[in-house]
Design a protein around this motif. Structure first.
Motif, PDB file in Angstrom:
ATOM      1  N   UNK A 247       1.020  -1.237  -0.342  1.00  0.00           N
ATOM      2  CA  UNK A 247      -0.386  -0.411  -0.305  1.00  0.00           C
ATOM      3  C   UNK A 247       1.295   1.059  -0.581  1.00  0.00           C
ATOM      4  N   UNK A 248       0.466   1.951  -0.408  1.00  0.00           N
ATOM      5  CA  UNK A 248       0.992   3.572  -0.138  1.00  0.00           C
ATOM      6  C   UNK A 248       1.192   4.338   1.069  1.00  0.00           C
TER       7      UNK A 248
ATOM      8  N   UNK B 298      -7.421   0.012 -20.449  1.00  0.00           N
ATOM      9  CA  UNK B 298      -7.678   0.839 -20.040  1.00  0.00           C
ATOM     10  C   UNK B 298      -7.401   1.501 -19.115  1.00  0.00           C
ATOM     11  N   UNK B 299      -6.377   0.938 -18.415  1.00  0.00           N
ATOM     12  CA  UNK B 299      -6.420   2.144 -17.085  1.00  0.00           C
ATOM     13  C   UNK B 299      -5.336   1.079 -15.947  1.00  0.00           C
ATOM     14  N   UNK B 300      -4.543   2.178 -16.016  1.00  0.00           N
ATOM     15  CA  UNK B 300      -2.908   1.775 -15.179  1.00  0.00           C
ATOM     16  C   UNK B 300      -3.649   0.351 -13.800  1.00  0.00           C
ATOM     17  N   UNK B 301      -2.736   0.271 -13.979  1.00  0.00           N
ATOM     18  CA  UNK B 301      -2.658  -0.934 -12.353  1.00  0.00           C
ATOM     19  C   UNK B 301      -2.640  -0.135 -11.541  1.00  0.00           C
ATOM     20  N   UNK B 302      -2.822  -0.191 -10.263  1.00  0.00           N
ATOM     21  CA  UNK B 302      -2.163   0.999  -8.821  1.00  0.00           C
ATOM     22  C   UNK B 302      -1.713  -0.098  -7.776  1.00  0.00           C
ATOM     23  N   UNK B 303      -1.537  -1.304  -8.812  1.00  0.00           N
ATOM     24  CA  UNK B 303      -0.584  -1.957  -7.573  1.00  0.00           C
ATOM     25  C   UNK B 303       1.144  -1.619  -8.049  1.00  0.00           C
ATOM     26  N   UNK B 304       1.161  -1.258  -9.827  1.00  0.00           N
ATOM     27  CA  UNK B 304       2.336  -1.288 -10.604  1.00  0.00           C
ATOM     28  C   UNK B 304       2.796  -0.067 -10.007  1.00  0.00           C
ATOM     29  N   UNK B 305       1.728   0.439  -9.743  1.00  0.00           N
ATOM     30  CA  UNK B 305       1.678   2.112  -9.741  1.00  0.00           C
ATOM     31  C   UNK B 305       2.278   2.132  -8.007  1.00  0.00           C
ATOM     32  N   UNK B 306       2.218   1.814  -7.154  1.00  0.00           N
ATOM     33  CA  UNK B 306       2.884   1.264  -5.750  1.00  0.00           C
ATOM     34  C   UNK B 306       3.717   0.707  -5.900  1.00  0.00           C
ATOM     35  N   UNK B 307       4.171  -0.110  -6.474  1.00  0.00           N
ATOM     36  CA  UNK B 307       5.197  -0.872  -6.285  1.00  0.00           C
ATOM     37  C   UNK B 307       6.491  -0.330  -7.580  1.00  0.00           C
ATOM     38  N   UNK B 308       6.313   0.231  -7.837  1.00  0.00           N
ATOM     39  CA  UNK B 308       7.711   0.501  -9.184  1.00  0.00           C
ATOM     40  C   UNK B 308       6.830   2.536  -9.073  1.00  0.00           C
ATOM     41  N   UNK B 309       5.900   2.947  -9.781  1.00  0.00           N
ATOM     42  CA  UNK B 309       5.641   4.520 -10.393  1.00  0.00           C
ATOM     43  C   UNK B 309       4.687   4.301 -10.909  1.00  0.00           C
ATOM     44  N   UNK B 310       4.401   5.549 -11.775  1.00  0.00           N
ATOM     45  CA  UNK B 310       3.092   5.799 -12.249  1.00  0.00           C
ATOM     46  C   UNK B 310       3.062   5.451 -13.235  1.00  0.00           C
TER      47      UNK B 310
ATOM     48  N   UNK C 166       7.172 -10.713 -15.992  1.00  0.00           N
ATOM     49  CA  UNK C 166       7.185 -11.525 -14.780  1.00  0.00           C
ATOM     50  C   UNK C 166       8.845 -11.470 -15.144  1.00  0.00           C
ATOM     51  N   UNK C 167      10.116 -11.348 -15.916  1.00  0.00           N
ATOM     52  CA  UNK C 167      11.257 -10.892 -15.602  1.00  0.00           C
ATOM     53  C   UNK C 167      11.592  -9.802 -15.424  1.00  0.00           C
ATOM     54  N   UNK C 168      10.558  -8.862 -14.689  1.00  0.00           N
ATOM     55  CA  UNK C 168      11.476  -7.269 -14.813  1.00  0.00           C
ATOM     56  C   UNK C 168      10.529  -7.117 -13.051  1.00  0.00           C
ATOM     57  N   UNK C 169       9.487  -8.144 -12.880  1.00  0.00           N
ATOM     58  CA  UNK C 169       9.250  -7.765 -11.399  1.00  0.00           C
ATOM     59  C   UNK C 169       7.814  -6.718 -11.180  1.00  0.00           C
ATOM     60  N   UNK C 170       6.900  -6.712 -13.086  1.00  0.00           N
ATOM     61  CA  UNK C 170       5.889  -5.905 -12.607  1.00  0.00           C
ATOM     62  C   UNK C 170       4.955  -7.032 -12.282  1.00  0.00           C
ATOM     63  N   UNK C 171       3.607  -6.564 -11.137  1.00  0.00           N
ATOM     64  CA  UNK C 171       2.849  -7.514 -11.590  1.00  0.00           C
ATOM     65  C   UNK C 171       2.029  -6.719 -10.978  1.00  0.00           C
ATOM     66  N   UNK C 172       0.575  -6.708 -12.210  1.00  0.00           N
ATOM     67  CA  UNK C 172      -0.600  -5.769 -12.215  1.00  0.00           C
ATOM     68  C   UNK C 172      -1.462  -6.796 -11.556  1.00  0.00           C
ATOM     69  N   UNK C 173      -1.309  -6.918  -9.932  1.00  0.00           N
ATOM     70  CA  UNK C 173      -2.515  -7.836  -9.294  1.00  0.00           C
ATOM     71  C   UNK C 173      -3.609  -7.151  -9.322  1.00  0.00           C
ATOM     72  N   UNK C 174      -4.058  -5.535  -9.261  1.00  0.00           N
ATOM     73  CA  UNK C 174      -5.366  -5.170  -8.892  1.00  0.00           C
ATOM     74  C   UNK C 174      -6.177  -5.447 -10.117  1.00  0.00           C
ATOM     75  N   UNK C 175      -5.549  -5.341 -11.389  1.00  0.00           N
ATOM     76  CA  UNK C 175      -6.645  -5.691 -12.544  1.00  0.00           C
ATOM     77  C   UNK C 175      -6.551  -7.260 -11.987  1.00  0.00           C
ATOM     78  N   UNK C 176      -5.934  -8.251 -11.744  1.00  0.00           N
ATOM     79  CA  UNK C 176      -5.937  -9.527 -11.924  1.00  0.00           C
ATOM     80  C   UNK C 176      -7.895  -9.778 -10.483  1.00  0.00           C
TER      81      UNK C 176
END
Length: 283
Positions: A128-129, A209-221, A255-265
């Motif tokens: 979480x942020x 259609x919409x940026x994943x907020x978990x990706x934004x939290x773990x990485x950046x917008x 997966x290789x870059x550790x980018x996980x769009x979990x909110x979309x899931x």
């Protein structure tokens, strides 16, 4: 005929079985510390809490029980966000699974429900942020320690969700009447092929259609926006048809870059439940 709790468990299982779902665990991909089997065990473990919701229990205690059971596997947090969507949906299904009814369910949440939500953070680590300065005492990562401040302010669970928007799209679903969850259900119904393939296609459409907020939290917008732009480029004429090889390559890269769009899931899992309850898909 399956019960609502069984459909919710099945939705969790179908969500993780869909492949490719770029950046996420699926039946063909594991992450370094999170595997397909952990999601299967998490779905089964959540069943008691889902049954509480189906039996009419309050949303907060049912959610806390579901998270506690989900966490009884070695991978940690597998489906926290999905359960935060599924529990009120299961509760609404006792009457009618519609947006007005689920909106009523979340409006009726209490300070006690919010306290249960905070206790759920004792079971797993959730990304979480950092909260605003005036909300530091209510940082969900404090878990049980934050409950006195919560009770002093008299905040219900819906009010906590409202304060989490726009940085958390699971909270946004609570505030916006689960609009994307129901839209995902419609897309699943309209798609062709096996349910697992529909799941992967709808996941990609949601990501596009919409940026994943978990990706934004773990990485950046910027990273979250780039992932969404790449997903959109893979969709053909705004339909669900794609170049399968290109999507597979995209999935491997995330997966290789550790980018996980979990909110979309999470939203995909909620859409699966709505579609199952409405009889729109039949695995």
């Amino acid at each position: 005929m399956r019960t609502s709790a069984q459909n919710a468990e099945l939705a969790l299982l179908l969500e993780v079985a869909g492949t490719p779902k770029p950046g996420n665990v699926d039946r063909h991909r594991d992450l370094d510390d999170l595997r397909f089997e952990h999601f299967l065990a998490g779905a089964v473990g959540a069943r008691d809490g889902l049954e509480l919701a189906a039996d009419g229990a309050a949303v907060g205690p049912a959610f806390e029980r579901a998270v506690s059971g989900m966490a009884a596997q070695q991978g940690g947090n597998t489906q926290f966000g999905s359960l935060l969507l599924l529990v009120p949906l299961v509760r609404a299904a006792r009457e009618e699974l519609s947006q007005p009814v689920v909106e009523s369910v979340v409006r009726e949440t209490t300070v006690g429900d919010a306290a249960s939500f905070y206790r759920a953070f004792e079971h797993v680590d959730v990304a979480v942020d950092d909260p605003p300065e005036d909300m530091a005492a209510l940082d969900v990562r404090r878990g049980t320690d934050a409950i006195p401040a919560l009770e002093e302010r008299g905040l219900t669970l819906l009010e906590i969700m409202d304060r989490s928007v726009p940085g958390d799209d699971v909270a946004r679903e609570w505030v916006r009447g689960f609009e994307r969850s129901f839209a995902a259900a419609e897309r699943l119904a309209d798609a062709d092929g096996p349910v697992a393939d529909r799941t992967a296609a709808v996941f990609l459409s949601l990501l596009a259609e919409r940026p994943d907020t978990l990706v934004a939290t773990r990485h950046d917008e910027d990273t979250a926006r780039d992932v969404t732009d790449r997903a959109a480029a893979l969709l053909e004429d705004d339909a669900l048809e794609t170049d399968r090889d290109a999507v597979e390559s995209f999935a491997d890269d995330l997966v290789a870059r550790g980018i996980n769009p979990g909110t979309t899931a999470d939203v995909t899992a909620a859409g699966l439940f709505v579609a199952l309850e409405h009889g729109a898909i039949a695995p």
